[in-house]
Enzyme design. Structure first.
Site, PDB file in Angstrom:
ATOM      1  N   ASP A 141       0.827  -1.206   0.000  1.00 37.46           N
ATOM      2  CA  ASP A 141       0.000   0.000   0.000  1.00 37.46           C
ATOM      3  C   ASP A 141       0.868   1.265   0.000  1.00 37.46           C
ATOM      4  OD1 ASP A 141      -2.733   1.135   0.224  1.00 37.46           O
ATOM      5  OD2 ASP A 141      -1.963   1.929   2.120  1.00 37.46           O
ATOM      6  N   LYS A 185       1.543   4.322  -2.893  1.00 35.91           N
ATOM      7  CA  LYS A 185       1.435   5.751  -2.616  1.00 35.91           C
ATOM      8  C   LYS A 185       2.672   6.510  -3.093  1.00 35.91           C
ATOM      9  CE  LYS A 185      -1.654   5.116   1.358  1.00 35.91           C
ATOM     10  NZ  LYS A 185      -1.826   5.240   2.820  1.00 35.91           N
TER      11      LYS A 185
END
Length: 812
Positions: free
Chosen positions: A675, A679
């Site tokens: 994750d 980003k």
């Protein structure tokens, strides 16, 4: 003398006729009144239906019986116990039935017979209304307009002989003794005494003819709306009555489909400067619209929008047209000989093509005639066979003052373009009183609403939301929207509506807006949901300023973004999959966003509600260059390591983070670093780098056993089994008075993510709870980086970030 005209809806029921009589009785107290009435609402269409059925030897009796019952019922309620009224009405109905029987026998319905047939609508209504007025004590008498208005013998749309007509009207009204004269509108007679009509809507025209002949002060046209509107109120809810409008503006609007006024009505009164007042029968106290010869001074040069549906576009083109005199003459003469009216004309300066707009019903006849006329040139390939497009409409922007204002057409076309309304042809007269565009008929409502919003609504913009994913964050967003709707209207001139909701099971679409106080029950009662079904519903709604909001983590939903953008539907997403997919897909979505002028916003992909992507974009747009980024971008990981201390269970801390909603349902997504890698990948791409997820170095802190776990329960079991590994990580950091932070870095084009031991004094050291922090080292901020810090996880802040992106679309 006053002239009042009442349309079909104004006399469409007993209650309405009584309202008409009430208005007339008030007006008759101070002046003599001429009342012009239309047929009862719907009757003209019923008469035509009977005639067509009779001409085809079909059974017209059911429709005739309905028509007969309607009029006899009016008589019984308006003039009860009046045998003469019943006898007169029944006699007219018998004559009508005899005419229909004759049409049936000869199997033909000529224009001359059409006029005789349709005249019965006004003859019947005027007879009943005059008797009703007399029965209520008014000094009223009926006069047949065929005795007063003389025309040529062009049936169904006869031309008026004003010299004879004016003389007859002057003579009659000079001799007439009654206070109120009731005239049937629409009908007249030729010099030979044959019944003629003035065209559909001709009752307005009758009133204007009478007014001009008698030189009255004003004509009052009563209808079912309070004047001419800035747009059709049935299509544009925000449309409002026009207070004052010039003859030319009214003529343009009525020509382009505004049903309130029949276009020829203006001609006889305009020459004598007699104003027309459009009023509402059901609300006579409303001011209505005044049509006169004075151009009002207004900040808005646009007076109204209108449209004509069922248009066909004819295009004649070919190299053999260039420089050849007479092509246009032959084209127009061909259509004229076929009795086809041309509504719009546009020709390229190259003389290579001519586009004509005609009514769709005339299209086939037009094509056959034109292809036959240019058969020789077509056979030599000098001119192409006529191109024909149907399913079109003309929209028109109207205003006398447009000629003195720059940029009107630019605003019009850019507004349509932003809303994915394709323009097929454009026409603007030299007088610049209107700008017309041919568009697909399916886009008319969206086009009119978009233009009305642009020119009439004080720049209030309506945003229409279609939201998929209504879990924790989705529910928070809907609550925020519900709370802030009035604030947005008052302070930002934004009208925010939710028209669609979807979850994995159900979907709900409501073009009038979903009640956000009851959305859960409404959605539960909705229809089965599919991604394609929701997309199709959004496209079919065809709403202006549409926004698709993705609050899922679903790859299949992300794959739909391109389809939405191609329909000029903006996309707002907290789903990171699209922006972190293969670079080719990411760049294609960016291209589609620009090509279709549809915003693609994903601020919440990084830092939830923190303005990280927006700040980065602003730095780059202002000419700054990003050299290095350091960030803690996982609220869940920051929460975990802020709460994990030596001697405690790492398993329990992760369980707590999951229970609080800080992690994804599958915590491995957060703890594996994927994750965070997504980003920093998004930030790298937004800063201009062409990289993919596999280019980011990921140094996992989880064990092989953790990473290879089969499912979430198994993953938590492996955390227990490898507790010593995590105890050592935190103990080593605490021994150096460091703290563990999961850090994302971008340095000289290289990106990485991994667990770091951060010393005291470092900007990341005191980062609390689930907060995120980003440090931008740029040419302008080389030593002391720009810092953005705050809550980076949680339903409320993520929803607020989505809300901010939604509002941001209003500025595009």
């Amino acid at each position: 003398m006053r002239v009042l005209k009442f349309g079909g809806t104004s006399v469409g029921s007993v209650a309405n006729i009584n309202q008409v009589i009430k208005i007339v009785s008030q007006e008759a107290k101070n002046d003599r009144i001429c009342v012009v009435v239309s047929a009862v609402g719907g009757v003209t269409d019923m008469l035509m239906q009977c005639g067509l059925q009779a001409a085809k030897k079909e059974d017209y009796n059911p429709v005739f019986k309905e028509l007969e019952t309607k009029h006899l019922q009016f008589v019984s309620e308006l003039v009860p116990n009046d045998s003469e009224a019943v006898e007169e009405t029944q006699g007219l109905l018998n004559d009508l039935n005899s005419l229909l029987n004759g049409i049936y026998l000869i199997n033909e319905l000529s224009p001359k017979t059409v006029d005789k047939l349709l005249a019965y609508g006004e003859i019947l209504s005027s007879s009943i209304i005059a008797r009703a007025m007399y029965a209520q004590g008014l000094d009223a008498a009926r006069k047949d307009s065929r005795d007063l208005i003389t025309t040529n013998d062009k049936h169904t749309k006869a031309g008026v002989n004003y010299k004879v007509t004016n003389s007859q009207l002057d003579y009659y009204f000079a001799k007439a003794k009654q206070q109120i004269t009731v005239l049937p509108g629409f009908i007249a007679s030729s010099a030979t005494g044959e019944t003629t009509t003035l065209g559909r809507g001709g009752s307005d025209f009758t009133a204007a003819i009478v007014a001009a002949a008698l030189d009255v002060d004003q004509v009052e046209i009563y209808t079912d709306v309070s004047g001419m509107y800035t747009a059709n109120p049935k299509l544009v809810k925000q449309a409002k009555p026009i207070e004052s409008i010039s003859y030319h503006e009214a003529m343009e609007l009525s020509h382009f489909g505004a049903k309130v006024l029949y276009p020829p009505t203006i001609v006889p009164v305009m020459s004598k400067n007699i104003p027309i007042r459009i009023k509402n029968t059901m609300a006579p106290e409303d001011a209505g619209t005044l049509i006169h010869n004075k151009e009002g001074i207004s900040d808005n040069p646009i007076k109204g929008l209108s449209n004509i549906n069922n248009i066909a576009l004819l295009t004649l083109e070919g190299g053999g047209m260039v420089g050849i005199p007479g092509i246009s003459k032959r084209l127009f003469e061909t259509l004229s000989n076929q009795g086809i009216n041309i509504i719009l004309i546009t020709q390229a300066s190259s003389e290579h093509s001519i586009c004509l707009g005609v009514m769709e019903e005339d299209a086939g006849k037009a094509k056959n005639a034109i292809d036959e006329e240019f058969q020789y040139e077509i056979s030599l390939n000098k001119i192409d066979p006529l191109s024909l497009e149907i399913g079109l409409s003309i929209i028109a922007l109207v205003g006398d003052q447009m000629k003195s204002h720059q940029g009107i057409s630019g605003k019009m076309f850019s507004t349509l373009g932003k809303n994915n309304v394709n323009i097929r042809a454009i026409a603007q007269g030299a007088s610049e009183k209107n700008i017309s565009a041919v568009i697909a008929q399916k886009d008319v409502k969206k086009a009119l609403n978009s233009l009305h919003e642009r020119f009439f609504e004080a720049q209030r913009k309506q945003l229409n939301l279609f939201i998929t994913g209504v879990g924790n964050v989705g529910e928070k967003l809907l609550n925020q929207i519900n709370q802030q709707q009035e604030y947005l209207k008052k302070h930002l001139n934004i009208n925010l509506r939710v028209l669609g909701l979807s979850n994995s099971r159900k979907m709900l679409i409501d073009e009038n807006g979903i009640d956000l106080d009851n959305w859960k029950a409404l959605l539960e009662a909705g229809e089965p949901a599919t991604l394609d079904g929701f997309h199709e519903a959004v496209v079919n709604q065809n709403q202006r300023n549409s926004i698709f909001v993705d609050i899922t983590a679903n790859a299949d939903v992300a794959d739909m973004y391109g389809k939405y953008l191609k329909q000029s539907v903006a996309v707002v997403a907290c789903n990171k999959i699209a922006a972190s997919s293969e670079f080719s897909k990411y760049s294609e979505l960016k291209r589609l966003s620009k090509a279709y002028n549809a915003p693609l916003l994903f601020e919440t992909n990084v830092g939830a509600g923190l303005p990280i992507i927006d700040t980065l974009n602003n730095l780059i747009a202002s000419g700054d260059r990003v050299n290095r980024i350091q960030a803690v971008l996982s609220g869940s990981l920051n929460f975990v390591f802020n709460n994990f201390k030596s001697g405690e269970s790492f398993h329990d801390v992760v369980q707590a983070a999951k229970a609080e909603g800080y992690t994804e349902p599958d915590p491995r997504i957060d703890l594996s670093g994927v994750d965070v890698a997504r980003k920093i990948l998004i930030l790298a791409r937004e800063s201009g780098l062409k990289i993919n997820l596999e280019d980011i170095a990921n140094e996992p802190f989880l064990t092989e056993k953790n990473l290879n776990s089969t499912d979430v329960p198994h993953f938590f079991e492996t955390l227990k089994e490898d507790a010593a590994h995590f105890e050592k990580l935190v103990a080593d950091a605490e021994a150096k008075n460091h703290r563990l932070k999961y850090v994302a870095q971008l340095d000289n084009g290289k990106a990485s993510v991994g667990l770091q031991s951060v010393p005291e004094g470092h900007p990341f050291y005191d980062l609390k709870g689930s907060d995120n922090i980003v440090l931008f080292f740029t040419d302008r901020y080389p030593e002391q980086p720009m810092q953005i810090k705050g809550a980076g996880a949680g339903g409320d802040v993520t929803a607020s970030g989505l809300f901010a992106d939604i509002i941001r679309t209003a500025t595009y």
